[in-house]
Motif scaffolding. Sequence first.
Motif, PDB file in Angstrom:
ATOM      1  N   UNK A 198       0.872  -1.182   0.000  1.00 28.55           N
ATOM      2  CA  UNK A 198       0.000   0.000   0.000  1.00 28.55           C
ATOM      3  C   UNK A 198       0.901   1.222   0.000  1.00 28.55           C
ATOM      4  N   UNK A 199       0.923   1.949  -1.133  1.00 29.19           N
ATOM      5  CA  UNK A 199       1.875   3.043  -1.300  1.00 29.19           C
ATOM      6  C   UNK A 199       1.173   4.241  -1.940  1.00 29.19           C
ATOM      7  N   UNK A 200       0.649   5.167  -1.143  1.00 31.06           N
ATOM      8  CA  UNK A 200      -0.101   6.302  -1.701  1.00 31.06           C
ATOM      9  C   UNK A 200       0.724   7.119  -2.685  1.00 31.06           C
ATOM     10  N   UNK A 201       0.072   7.503  -3.798  1.00 34.62           N
ATOM     11  CA  UNK A 201       0.667   8.398  -4.778  1.00 34.62           C
ATOM     12  C   UNK A 201      -0.060   9.736  -4.725  1.00 34.62           C
ATOM     13  N   UNK A 202       0.553  10.810  -5.222  1.00 32.03           N
ATOM     14  CA  UNK A 202      -0.116  12.115  -5.219  1.00 32.03           C
ATOM     15  C   UNK A 202      -1.455  12.055  -5.950  1.00 32.03           C
ATOM     16  N   UNK A 203      -2.531  12.360  -5.255  1.00 29.73           N
ATOM     17  CA  UNK A 203      -3.861  12.312  -5.845  1.00 29.73           C
ATOM     18  C   UNK A 203      -4.512  10.951  -5.809  1.00 29.73           C
ATOM     19  N   UNK A 204      -3.763   9.914  -5.393  1.00 29.00           N
ATOM     20  CA  UNK A 204      -4.296   8.551  -5.364  1.00 29.00           C
ATOM     21  C   UNK A 204      -3.896   7.894  -4.040  1.00 29.00           C
ATOM     22  N   UNK A 205      -4.563   8.280  -2.950  1.00 27.43           N
ATOM     23  CA  UNK A 205      -4.159   7.803  -1.619  1.00 27.43           C
ATOM     24  C   UNK A 205      -4.386   6.315  -1.395  1.00 27.43           C
ATOM     25  N   UNK A 206      -5.179   5.653  -2.242  1.00 23.78           N
ATOM     26  CA  UNK A 206      -5.479   4.235  -2.061  1.00 23.78           C
ATOM     27  C   UNK A 206      -4.709   3.350  -3.033  1.00 23.78           C
ATOM     28  N   UNK A 207      -3.678   3.906  -3.660  1.00 25.45           N
ATOM     29  CA  UNK A 207      -2.921   3.098  -4.621  1.00 25.45           C
ATOM     30  C   UNK A 207      -2.241   1.920  -3.927  1.00 25.45           C
ATOM     31  N   UNK A 208      -2.311   0.749  -4.566  1.00 26.19           N
ATOM     32  CA  UNK A 208      -1.732  -0.459  -3.978  1.00 26.19           C
ATOM     33  C   UNK A 208      -1.342  -1.435  -5.082  1.00 26.19           C
ATOM     34  N   UNK A 209      -0.368  -2.269  -4.757  1.00 28.18           N
ATOM     35  CA  UNK A 209       0.069  -3.360  -5.625  1.00 28.18           C
ATOM     36  C   UNK A 209      -0.159  -4.679  -4.898  1.00 28.18           C
ATOM     37  N   UNK A 210      -0.717  -5.659  -5.600  1.00 26.92           N
ATOM     38  CA  UNK A 210      -0.872  -6.993  -5.038  1.00 26.92           C
ATOM     39  C   UNK A 210      -0.313  -8.032  -6.000  1.00 26.92           C
ATOM     40  N   UNK A 257      11.148 -22.644 -12.831  1.00 26.83           N
ATOM     41  CA  UNK A 257       9.988 -22.012 -13.456  1.00 26.83           C
ATOM     42  C   UNK A 257       9.218 -21.212 -12.411  1.00 26.83           C
ATOM     43  N   UNK A 258       8.604 -20.118 -12.851  1.00 26.01           N
ATOM     44  CA  UNK A 258       7.809 -19.287 -11.954  1.00 26.01           C
ATOM     45  C   UNK A 258       6.625 -18.692 -12.708  1.00 26.01           C
ATOM     46  N   UNK A 259       5.476 -18.659 -12.025  1.00 29.80           N
ATOM     47  CA  UNK A 259       4.287 -18.005 -12.572  1.00 29.80           C
ATOM     48  C   UNK A 259       3.821 -16.956 -11.564  1.00 29.80           C
ATOM     49  N   UNK A 260       3.594 -15.725 -12.049  1.00 28.74           N
ATOM     50  CA  UNK A 260       3.218 -14.616 -11.175  1.00 28.74           C
ATOM     51  C   UNK A 260       2.005 -13.897 -11.747  1.00 28.74           C
ATOM     52  N   UNK A 261       1.069 -13.538 -10.879  1.00 34.91           N
ATOM     53  CA  UNK A 261      -0.057 -12.680 -11.234  1.00 34.91           C
ATOM     54  C   UNK A 261      -0.116 -11.520 -10.255  1.00 34.91           C
ATOM     55  N   UNK A 262      -0.585 -10.372 -10.746  1.00 35.75           N
ATOM     56  CA  UNK A 262      -0.688  -9.217  -9.874  1.00 35.75           C
ATOM     57  C   UNK A 262      -1.645  -8.193 -10.423  1.00 35.75           C
ATOM     58  N   UNK A 263      -1.892  -7.161  -9.638  1.00 34.67           N
ATOM     59  CA  UNK A 263      -2.765  -6.087 -10.081  1.00 34.67           C
ATOM     60  C   UNK A 263      -2.416  -4.795  -9.361  1.00 34.67           C
ATOM     61  N   UNK A 264      -2.691  -3.669 -10.060  1.00 39.57           N
ATOM     62  CA  UNK A 264      -2.569  -2.337  -9.485  1.00 39.57           C
ATOM     63  C   UNK A 264      -3.980  -1.835  -9.167  1.00 39.57           C
ATOM     64  N   UNK A 265      -4.132  -1.237  -7.986  1.00 42.89           N
ATOM     65  CA  UNK A 265      -5.442  -0.754  -7.562  1.00 42.89           C
ATOM     66  C   UNK A 265      -5.331   0.688  -7.089  1.00 42.89           C
ATOM     67  N   UNK A 266      -6.446   1.399  -7.168  1.00 43.54           N
ATOM     68  CA  UNK A 266      -6.491   2.762  -6.654  1.00 43.54           C
ATOM     69  C   UNK A 266      -6.059   3.824  -7.635  1.00 43.54           C
ATOM     70  N   UNK A 267      -5.916   3.477  -8.933  1.00 41.00           N
ATOM     71  CA  UNK A 267      -5.593   4.440  -9.982  1.00 41.00           C
ATOM     72  C   UNK A 267      -6.612   4.255 -11.110  1.00 41.00           C
ATOM     73  N   UNK A 268      -6.783   5.265 -11.988  1.00 37.89           N
ATOM     74  CA  UNK A 268      -7.794   5.152 -13.048  1.00 37.89           C
ATOM     75  C   UNK A 268      -7.631   3.914 -13.924  1.00 37.89           C
ATOM     76  N   UNK A 269      -6.410   3.561 -14.270  1.00 38.18           N
ATOM     77  CA  UNK A 269      -6.175   2.405 -15.143  1.00 38.18           C
ATOM     78  C   UNK A 269      -5.867   1.162 -14.324  1.00 38.18           C
ATOM     79  N   UNK A 270      -6.808   0.782 -13.454  1.00 39.04           N
ATOM     80  CA  UNK A 270      -6.617  -0.443 -12.685  1.00 39.04           C
ATOM     81  C   UNK A 270      -6.588  -1.639 -13.648  1.00 39.04           C
TER      82      UNK A 270
END
Length: 439
Positions: A202-214, A236-249
């Motif tokens: 959970x890492x707030x950005x300017x204008x996006x206080x709820x920005x987070x990476x999972x 071998x490795x498989x990874x999934x993730x998402x960005x949240x709290x920004x317009x282009x989630x």
Amino acid sequence: MTHYETVQKDHKPLLLKAPRQSWCTSTRSRCRSGGLGFGIAFIAFICSVPALAEINLMPYVSGRTLYDSNVFALSSGDQAVLQNGDPSRSDTVFRYAAGADASFLWNRQEVYGFAEGRRFNYLHFDQLDHDEYTLSGGSNWVVNDAFGGSVNYRQERRMASFADRTTTQLEMETERTLLARLDVKASDEWRLDGGFKLHGLDSPLPGFPLFALGEHSGNMQIQYVGRGKLGVGLYTEYLEGDYRGVPDEGRFRQVTAELTSTYAISGLSDFDAKVGYSQRKSQIEQGGDVSGLAGTLAYKRSFTGKTSGDIQIFRRINSYVAGATSVVETGATIALRWQPSSTISVSPDYSWIETGYRGTSAPGSSFPSRRDHYQTAGITINYDARPWLSIRAFGQAQDRNSNIVLDSFNESQVGIEFVLRRSRDPSSVLHGDTLTSSH
């Protein structure tokens, strides 16, 4: 993360030999006094074990003074005036910390925990004064010579770095990581291991206080070690993730396959290699799709009984949190260690990294199509003045040259740290691992 942020792992914990019954009885009485939930659960687990071989406990406190020539990682004094109304970029930072590391050992099993609290005070930019903490705990377990594993959880709250942000305001971020691993010795010649990782930031950005990476990932490696000094395998490795709290989630996924090799060149040196291919796909249009060569080459060498060193060359694809996109990092690191006596060690290091950012950056962070060249050189001198006192002097110079002018900066840091603890042993290791802060 800077090299001098690592708390030295060279101190022996207080060793308590526990009777089979009376120790847990006395500990239960202590538990009634309350305390942090993390510590209570930790002690309660001890009491549930019928017979502990030993308990290792190491509390400590530390104080550090640091001079930083460019606190906000700004490109110039003019930029400092524009963002802060003040041409000053340097400051003196005081850091105070207290923590404890504990482990419980019985038979071949280990359970451990770690906690540290930190306070930062800035002499000039006092609006940056803040508190941080690190908590971690886990277990290393062994069923027999052929089957074992580990699990570890770590949580850290810290000041977000200014190096990749357009703001000079204090922002606090929280990172959580859960790791689990299973190791199987199928035969004298074959090894199989696998694991998974859950990671959140959970890492707030300017204008996006709820920005987070999972992120969540799983990996597996099979290795053949029947060739004497040579071992080869497949990872071998498989990874999934998402960005949240920004317009282009949106979500992304990454697949990596690498050939691995280990080779003990002699009793004084060894070589490790991982070379393969990694591909990352994003659901966001222009969200940072990237693929290509990935891997690590590492060489370690003990030159004499007092001097050792290692060199690492790498290329990796990672998540760039401040831009909600992908970054390709290519670089090399060199680290040396000279220990002229049992109480003194000198550790210089150097790193060079080229970074290429893909996709469209999150608003208020950085710019698309950015490329950086980053160099860091540093040195740490550690002196164990007494079994209960360590003194650490350190210095570091950083330079980032970017095709985006405002993202270029240079910075130098020097400081000294005093650590007080119960006793010392060069072979002991803090389960807190690398205890980092944003400064």
